[in-house]
Design an enzyme around this catalytic site. Structure first.
Site, PDB file in Angstrom:
ATOM      1  N   LYS A 111      35.463  29.839  36.545  1.00  0.00           N
ATOM      2  CA  LYS A 111      35.755  30.925  37.473  1.00  0.00           C
ATOM      3  C   LYS A 111      36.990  30.500  38.257  1.00  0.00           C
ATOM      4  CE  LYS A 111      34.674  33.377  41.562  1.00  0.00           C
ATOM      5  NZ  LYS A 111      34.047  33.275  42.885  1.00  0.00           N
ATOM      6  N   GLY A 172      32.833  36.438  51.838  1.00  0.00           N
ATOM      7  CA  GLY A 172      31.942  36.173  52.959  1.00  0.00           C
ATOM      8  C   GLY A 172      31.878  37.254  54.008  1.00  0.00           C
TER       9      GLY A 172
END
Length: 269
Positions: A111, A172
């Site tokens: 990733k 986040g």
């Protein structure tokens, strides 16, 4: 004679999705950061039903024998461990950590994250494209984290990305899917799988993302920062399945007028 009733399951109503030849049943991927304990992390991952679990190579102890480390608790025979270049701020740095992950025993999947700004944690499009090109040429199956921009997504596909991972919102933030149209357009235009990554905060966010037709979603903070990570993991599991099935079912059209749900012909006056 008793009648057997077969109950449809998400698995029976859908096909696995495939990234670079690897098939996955679960369309929920999860991360490993910010949990209060390793036990809490493992419990949430178990309940989520996820097959793919990401590990930030730069931020974890790569020694699998140390009990206090994350990798000690993650059996690669049970979960598909996906090395993550989180925290890298240049293409060179991301490439270096991707190579380090493979040398440390991870698979050829990575990733890829190349961050451009420390405050917003938004991705660097040019750096991500550059790193994708380098890593793809070295045999990596690159799952590239990017913004929700179609042109960047197309260029990542051209650079050799095995999957493109547009953000729902900043990392986040928990803001949910800010631009459904952008994500939907990316999915419609790309041939490689599209995975929504970053910014989802709760189950309804995950369902909405899946309703855009994307192949999967990746979560971390939504679980680790929940008051009860395991319960949120279960909610996310069901939300991803529900969103996927709703997309496959095809929602009814939106109307600005009421339409009776029951037939009106033949009704007594």
């Amino acid at each position: 004679m008793a009648t057997t009733i077969k109950i449809a399951t998400p698995e029976s109503l859908d096909l696995p999705f495939t990234v670079a030849g690897r098939a996955f049943r679960s369309r929920l991927m999860v991360g490993t950061g910010k949990y209060a304990s390793n036990a809490q992390m493992v419990r949430a991952i178990e309940v989520s039903g996820a097959e793919v679990v990401t590990v930030a190579v730069r931020r974890v102890d790569l020694d699998r024998t140390r009990e206090e480390g994350i990798l000690y608790h993650l059996d690669p025979k049970r979960w598909f461990l996906l090395a993550n270049t989180a925290g890298c701020y240049s293409a060179d740095e991301a490439v270096r950590y991707a190579r380090l992950g493979r040398e440390a025993g991870f698979n050829d999947f990575v990733k890829l994250e190349v961050i451009a700004d420390q405050d917003t944690l938004l991705p660097d499009p040019a750096g991500t494209i550059e790193a994708t090109r380098v890593l793809a040429a070295e045999g990596f199956k690159v799952m590239a984290y990017t913004n929700d921009d179609l042109i960047t997504a197309l260029r990542l596909e051209d650079a050799g990305a095995a999957a493109v991972m547009p953000l729902a919102a900043p990392i986040g933030s928990g803001l949910g899917l800010v631009n459904p149209f952008n994500v939907r357009t990316i999915k419609q235009r790309l041939a490689v799988p599209v995975v929504v990554d970053a910014g989802l905060g709760t189950a309804s966010d995950a369902a909405l993302a899946m309703e855009q037709g994307v192949d999967a979603v990746l979560l971390n903070t939504a679980l680790s920062s929940a008051q009860d990570p395991a319960r949120m993991a279960l909610a996310m599991r069901h939300a991803v399945e529900a969103g996927r099935l709703a997309y496959l079912a095809g929602r009814m059209p939106r109307r600005e007028v009421a339409v009776p749900s029951s037939p009106t012909a033949g009704m007594l006056g």
